[in-house]
Design a protein around this motif. Structure first.
Motif, PDB file in Angstrom:
ATOM      1  N   THR A 150      -4.550  81.407  47.957  1.00 59.93           N
ATOM      2  CA  THR A 150      -3.462  81.444  48.936  1.00 59.93           C
ATOM      3  C   THR A 150      -3.918  82.230  50.167  1.00 59.93           C
ATOM      4  O   THR A 150      -4.848  83.042  50.087  1.00 59.93           O
ATOM      5  N   ARG A 161       2.101  73.576  38.238  1.00 57.25           N
ATOM      6  CA  ARG A 161       3.257  73.167  39.044  1.00 57.25           C
ATOM      7  C   ARG A 161       4.582  73.667  38.487  1.00 57.25           C
ATOM      8  O   ARG A 161       5.637  73.062  38.666  1.00 57.25           O
ATOM      9  N   GLN A 191      -5.437  84.004  39.238  1.00 59.95           N
ATOM     10  CA  GLN A 191      -4.109  84.489  39.656  1.00 59.95           C
ATOM     11  C   GLN A 191      -3.949  84.537  41.178  1.00 59.95           C
ATOM     12  O   GLN A 191      -2.878  84.878  41.670  1.00 59.95           O
ATOM     13  N   TYR A 232       6.890  78.388  47.084  1.00 59.19           N
ATOM     14  CA  TYR A 232       5.436  78.151  46.978  1.00 59.19           C
ATOM     15  C   TYR A 232       4.704  79.219  46.163  1.00 59.19           C
ATOM     16  O   TYR A 232       3.944  78.894  45.254  1.00 59.19           O
ATOM     17  N   MET A 252       3.686  85.430  35.215  1.00 57.96           N
ATOM     18  CA  MET A 252       3.745  86.716  35.919  1.00 57.96           C
ATOM     19  C   MET A 252       5.026  86.878  36.728  1.00 57.96           C
ATOM     20  O   MET A 252       5.529  87.981  36.904  1.00 57.96           O
ATOM     21  N   ASP A 306      -0.840  89.827  33.122  1.00 65.76           N
ATOM     22  CA  ASP A 306      -1.823  88.892  33.658  1.00 65.76           C
ATOM     23  C   ASP A 306      -3.208  89.174  33.083  1.00 65.76           C
ATOM     24  O   ASP A 306      -3.943  88.243  32.752  1.00 65.76           O
ATOM     25  N   ASP A 335      -3.134  78.797  44.454  1.00 64.64           N
ATOM     26  CA  ASP A 335      -1.849  78.101  44.475  1.00 64.64           C
ATOM     27  C   ASP A 335      -1.900  76.856  43.587  1.00 64.64           C
ATOM     28  O   ASP A 335      -2.874  76.662  42.846  1.00 64.64           O
ATOM     29  N   PHE A 336      -0.893  76.020  43.670  1.00 65.39           N
ATOM     30  CA  PHE A 336      -0.813  74.836  42.799  1.00 65.39           C
ATOM     31  C   PHE A 336      -1.949  73.842  43.075  1.00 65.39           C
ATOM     32  O   PHE A 336      -2.233  72.987  42.250  1.00 65.39           O
ATOM     33  N   ASN A 337      -2.610  73.977  44.239  1.00 67.45           N
ATOM     34  CA  ASN A 337      -3.756  73.138  44.596  1.00 67.45           C
ATOM     35  C   ASN A 337      -5.082  73.716  44.108  1.00 67.45           C
ATOM     36  O   ASN A 337      -6.138  73.213  44.497  1.00 67.45           O
ATOM     37  N   TYR A 338      -5.034  74.790  43.342  1.00 67.98           N
ATOM     38  CA  TYR A 338      -6.232  75.498  42.864  1.00 67.98           C
ATOM     39  C   TYR A 338      -6.970  76.211  43.993  1.00 67.98           C
ATOM     40  O   TYR A 338      -8.114  76.634  43.814  1.00 67.98           O
ATOM     41  N   GLN A 389     -10.439  78.086  42.958  1.00 61.81           N
ATOM     42  CA  GLN A 389     -10.561  78.918  41.759  1.00 61.81           C
ATOM     43  C   GLN A 389     -11.995  78.900  41.236  1.00 61.81           C
ATOM     44  O   GLN A 389     -12.596  77.833  41.154  1.00 61.81           O
ATOM     45  N   ILE A 434       4.750  79.210  42.218  1.00 61.34           N
ATOM     46  CA  ILE A 434       4.284  78.022  41.481  1.00 61.34           C
ATOM     47  C   ILE A 434       2.779  78.094  41.223  1.00 61.34           C
ATOM     48  O   ILE A 434       2.021  78.407  42.141  1.00 61.34           O
ATOM     49  N   ASP A 435       2.357  77.810  40.001  1.00 61.24           N
ATOM     50  CA  ASP A 435       0.929  77.856  39.690  1.00 61.24           C
ATOM     51  C   ASP A 435       0.331  76.457  39.545  1.00 61.24           C
ATOM     52  O   ASP A 435       0.987  75.459  39.854  1.00 61.24           O
ATOM     53  N   ILE A 436      -0.905  76.393  39.087  1.00 61.22           N
ATOM     54  CA  ILE A 436      -1.616  75.110  38.994  1.00 61.22           C
ATOM     55  C   ILE A 436      -0.931  74.117  38.053  1.00 61.22           C
ATOM     56  O   ILE A 436      -1.180  72.924  38.142  1.00 61.22           O
TER      57      ILE A 436
END
Lengths: 252, 252
Positions: B24, A169, B15, A162, A174, A30, B18-21, B72, A165-167
């Motif tokens: 978490t 999607r 890092q 959940y 990592m 990362d 989440d997928f919504n920026y 982020q 999953i990253d931005i």
């Protein structure tokens, strides 16, 4: 010449270390990817710039060699530069130094640029100035290997969730490294250290996909992995370990 | 008075989102615990100091209320202080502000000090100067709730692995929150936001333990969880969500 290479400092934070107080291979990767991101951003072709044009960087292959994973609160310096650029991919190298400036590892990676909708590779020569950063400077480790299917036994199975999953999607890089690292016991990490890791990233995994991890315990401390999603190969990996030290053996 | 409260700044790193920026809940909690760690260290009773005496801090309960999880690259400021100290536990509060200095959340936590070998709670009054930091200053949210067993359905089952285990050789706090957060779909996170989270940490989970997660979908966007290891309760949690906004509804 030197402007083609840039150095970035990081402190190894507590949430990135394992039970041995050493940064995990996933978190070290990362930091490499963060370094790549910073440098691409500075050079004018970072992820934010690409996203504006509906494009993204995709990591194809990665190889890391590390003498000793750094400990919590250590400061490391990662130097990065672009070795070469062709129409379909570019290679980026890394040199990792400890806080005394001594080299403790190298990494080398291959990247493609894809269209966010079609998911197809785009011509890198259409990027404004990337070729100006081509240094032809290598690292003294082998290029990332093309890995074959390992035909190993299935060692894990789960659905992506959940936190995977990253931005973009899809499953974050990592996570693949975490899943592979999770195939070993604590005893394994107590007696052996990672010497080299190779990763081939082949297809993306989405939320809710069924993942299986296959594992082959080879000779000479070499372990191979294949990660499937819905039956399709997503990632292959090869990890080479070595015994921690002769002194540690004498203590056993 | 002010010296009892300290502020720490953090940039929300890629890092941790989440997928919504958005950061978490697990990573936000990690920032709270990092803040607690920094402050305890400065006050002279940090983990390093305790470890020298064979002691550790253990988080018993935690409650977080957040208006909107930061995005982020946003910079947030976490202020922390000790509310009270008694022989068996101490309560530490947090106020979270965005980069304009506006309060976006609060958290409150209870901690015990244990002996690393016996794993039993130790008398906090034996700590040199902790009572000098008792501020009696509250936060305007409810104390962490004592949660009952939820008798929910089993939603997940797995064995703990390398990446779950921290330097204390047990499952890290962040993992519990990650496991609970993983019980929801991406669609859930697209339409609802976390309003409040309560956690009770009851017994530690070790490497290779068989974990099951039980889940109860309650009324009014309230969800309860119970995490078992080898059949024993390890953690209970309660998450309250709310619909993201009326505007978002109108778009549906």
């Amino acid at each position: 010449m030197n402007s083609l290479r840039k150095k970035y400092k990081f402190e190894i934070s507590p949430q990135t270390v394992d039970f041995n107080y050493q940064i995990t291979l996933a978190s070290l990767t990362d930091l490499l990817l963060t370094t790549a991101g910073y440098n691409a951003e500075e050079n004018g072709f970072g992820m934010r710039k690409l996203n504006e044009k509906g494009l993204s960087w995709v990591l194809l292959r990665l190889a890391i060699e590390i003498e000793k994973r750094p400990f919590q609160y250590e400061t490391i310096e990662i130097e990065t530069w672009i070795e070469s650029v062709n129409r379909v991919s570019t290679s980026r190298n890394f040199c990792i130094r400890n806080n005394e400036g001594r080299v403790i590892g190298y990494a080398t990676s291959n990247w493609a640029m894809i269209d966010n909708v079609s998911r197809r590779a785009q011509d890198l020569f259409t990027l404004d100035n990337i070729r100006a950063f081509e240094s032809q400077q290598t690292v003294p480790i082998e290029k990332p290997k093309k890995l074959d299917s390992c035909n190993g036994e299935q060692i894990d199975q789960f659905k992506t969730k959940y936190s995977h999953i990253d931005i973009n999607r899809h499953v974050n890089t990592m996570r693949y490294i975490e899943w592979v690292s999770n195939c070993f016991s604590l005893e394994h990490y107590e007696t052996k250290k990672i010497k080299r890791a190779d990763f081939n990233f082949m297809s993306e995994i989405l939320f809710g996909d069924e993942v299986t991890i296959h594992f082959l315990n080879g000779v000479d401390n070499t372990y191979q992995f294949e990660i499937f999603h819905n039956g399709k190969t997503s990632c292959r990996a090869k990890l080479v370990f070595e015994e921690k030290s002769i002194n540690a053996h004498h203590l056993c």
